[in-house]
Design an enzyme around this catalytic site. Structure first.
Site, mmCIF file in Angstrom:
data_model
loop_
_atom_site.group_PDB
_atom_site.id
_atom_site.type_symbol
_atom_site.label_atom_id
_atom_site.label_comp_id
_atom_site.label_asym_id
_atom_site.label_seq_id
_atom_site.Cartn_x
_atom_site.Cartn_y
_atom_site.Cartn_z
ATOM 1 N N CYS A 80 -74.940 46.903 60.901
ATOM 2 C CA CYS A 80 -76.080 46.759 60.371
ATOM 3 C C CYS A 80 -77.158 47.618 61.150
ATOM 4 O O CYS A 80 -78.393 48.155 60.579
ATOM 5 C CB CYS A 80 -76.655 45.405 60.102
ATOM 6 S SG CYS A 80 -75.794 44.587 58.778
ATOM 7 N N ASP A 94 -61.268 27.535 60.189
ATOM 8 C CA ASP A 94 -60.647 28.897 60.374
ATOM 9 C C ASP A 94 -60.508 29.334 59.103
ATOM 10 O O ASP A 94 -60.306 28.472 58.101
ATOM 11 C CB ASP A 94 -59.528 28.903 61.090
ATOM 12 C CG ASP A 94 -58.334 28.317 60.116
ATOM 13 O OD1 ASP A 94 -57.633 29.033 59.760
ATOM 14 O OD2 ASP A 94 -58.165 27.168 60.110
ATOM 15 N N HIS A 110 -69.245 43.122 60.706
ATOM 16 C CA HIS A 110 -70.370 42.186 60.131
ATOM 17 C C HIS A 110 -70.085 41.261 59.670
ATOM 18 O O HIS A 110 -70.871 40.125 60.105
ATOM 19 C CB HIS A 110 -70.874 43.269 58.987
ATOM 20 C CG HIS A 110 -71.873 42.488 58.207
ATOM 21 N ND1 HIS A 110 -73.015 42.157 58.329
ATOM 22 C CD2 HIS A 110 -71.729 41.618 57.080
ATOM 23 C CE1 HIS A 110 -73.696 41.549 57.781
ATOM 24 N NE2 HIS A 110 -72.723 41.047 56.692
ATOM 25 N N CYS A 117 -75.379 43.213 64.036
ATOM 26 C CA CYS A 117 -74.293 43.668 64.258
ATOM 27 C C CYS A 117 -74.248 45.372 64.220
ATOM 28 O O CYS A 117 -75.111 45.803 63.752
ATOM 29 C CB CYS A 117 -73.192 43.216 63.309
ATOM 30 S SG CYS A 117 -73.144 44.115 61.857
ATOM 31 N N CYS A 169 -79.719 41.294 60.632
ATOM 32 C CA CYS A 169 -78.218 41.300 61.468
ATOM 33 C C CYS A 169 -78.428 42.141 62.301
ATOM 34 O O CYS A 169 -78.953 43.204 62.281
ATOM 35 C CB CYS A 169 -77.260 41.466 60.146
ATOM 36 S SG CYS A 169 -75.854 41.508 61.226
ATOM 37 N N ASP A 223 -51.492 27.360 64.686
ATOM 38 C CA ASP A 223 -51.011 26.431 63.659
ATOM 39 C C ASP A 223 -49.579 26.359 64.037
ATOM 40 O O ASP A 223 -48.942 26.800 64.737
ATOM 41 C CB ASP A 223 -51.219 27.056 62.315
ATOM 42 C CG ASP A 223 -50.638 28.300 62.042
ATOM 43 O OD1 ASP A 223 -49.597 28.690 62.660
ATOM 44 O OD2 ASP A 223 -50.985 28.891 61.018
ATOM 45 N N SER A 224 -49.089 25.419 63.185
ATOM 46 C CA SER A 224 -47.565 24.690 63.353
ATOM 47 C C SER A 224 -46.616 25.636 62.900
ATOM 48 O O SER A 224 -45.362 25.637 62.798
ATOM 49 C CB SER A 224 -47.520 23.336 62.886
ATOM 50 O OG SER A 224 -47.562 23.413 61.650
#
Length: 376
Positions: A310, A267, A336, A307, A305, A93-94
């Site tokens: 999980c 984002d 997760h 991940c 899930c 970002d700026s």
């Protein structure tokens, strides 16, 4: 591997789009969610773990990195990718938004923003030219134009004045960015919740010309209904053949609604920040792992899930390590949440490609409405 920056659309379903951004550092599947690595790290995660969740690109913060450890230092150490051990694309970002929200004693002029660091009180000046220089030193693949973002609600005259200043800064950002093959500069549309101002901003940005365009100035206090109201028309004001990035969004239902309205990139700190405070995002909505109901529950957070949190740990364990203040709690819940967000993006991409976005959206809301699994 491509040596330049390009964007191609593969499928559309209503206003929703699925495509591919190609950069010299790799491809970004859109719609894309970018985890936020504010200070050259996604908090509580190894870069390899972030990649394992399915993330194609990270976001870094110009403001934080210019203050600590410093852009010149990162450049001497080989650039941000090498510094933080992330070999895929990075968007920076700026610095404009952080200066407005974090810096002390800031003074806004046509030239830029003078401010004192929130870290050590040192004085700095951020201008479009300096923002472009910092982002060049960092070596990011996608650079954001320097803009001003007023908090909403605000008087329309204030929003208009701010937007026009941002458009003048957008031209200066473009001029200062120069010719950098393989790197992209994105312009940022402003204008609050006023359609005529958004249109004026879009016309100005298109006249300057950018590799991508962001819809800025949302998710700053206006609420989801007002945000969706702007997104009903704003993306369509931007070029069809360039990526459209909604900055700072958001919750899963914000993301689905934004993609439905033609957004390609987002984002947000939410999945990582929530993970550190004991909040898990699942297909069935939010789970607060601190709650006593989880203390004896041997089941995973989310049966579907894949991940590590999980696959390998119970709700009871996650509850225990959170209540005990153990670092692994932040690690597992953040992993997760980022995995869930990337799963959601893959689901959106698949649905758009198959022409089944509406069915996906209906199922998404129905699962969330059902709520968490019954307590044991």
């Amino acid at each position: 591997m491509t040596q330049r920056f390009s964007f191609s659309l593969h499928a559309k379903d209503g206003a929703a789009r699925a495509g591919l951004i190609s950069t010299p550092r790799g491809e970004i599947r859109t719609p894309a969610f970018m985890p936020v690595g504010t200070a050259a790290t996604v908090k509580a995660m190894m870069p390899e773990s972030v990649a394992a969740t399915g993330a194609d690109i990270l976001l870094g913060n110009t403001y934080h990195l210019m203050l600590r450890p410093g852009a010149e230092r990162i450049d001497r150490l080989g650039g941000l990718h090498k510094f933080m051990n992330w070999d895929k694309p990075i968007l920076t970002d700026s610095g404009g938004f952080q200066v407005m929200s974090l810096a002390d004693l800031r003074k806004l002029t046509e030239e830029g923003v003078a401010f004192r660091s929130h870290v050590d009180g040192s004085k700095h000046m951020l201008t479009p030219e300096r923002s472009m220089e910092i982002q060049r030193l960092l070596g990011s693949d996608i650079v954001m134009a320097f803009d001003e973002c007023p908090a909403l609600p605000a008087e329309e005259s204030v929003v208009a004045e701010s937007m026009r200043l941002s458009m003048r800064w957008a031209q200066r950002s473009r001029d200062a960015f120069g010719d950098r093959p393989g790197h992209a500069l994105f312009g940022i549309m402003q204008g609050g919740v006023t359609r005529a101002l958004r249109e004026e901003s879009a016309v100005a940005l298109k006249a300057i010309g950018f590799e991508g365009y962001a819809v800025g100035g949302l998710a700053v206090g206006e609420g989801q209904e007002a945000m969706f109201g702007v997104l009903d028309y704003a993306p369509g004001m931007l070029p069809e053949d360039r990526p459209r990035y909604l900055m700072g969004v958001g919750k899963p239902d914000d993301i689905v609604g934004a993609v439905k309205r033609g957004i390609d990139m987002m984002d947000c700190v939410l999945p990582s920040r929530s993970g550190r405070t004991g909040q898990a995002w699942t297909r069935r909505g939010q789970v607060n792992i601190k709650n006593a109901r989880h203390a004896d529950d041997p089941r995973p957070l989310d049966e579907q899930c894949t991940c590590p949190a999980c696959r390998n740990y119970s709700r009871a364990y996650l509850h225990h390590v959170f209540r005990s203040g153990e670092i692994i709690s932040s690690m597992l819940l953040t992993w997760h949440n980022l995995h869930y967000y990337q799963d959601l993006m893959q689901g959106l991409r698949d649905a758009i490609s198959a022409g089944e976005f509406n069915a996906f959206e209906a199922d998404f809301h129905a699962q969330r409405a059902a709520g968490d699994i019954e307590p044991l």
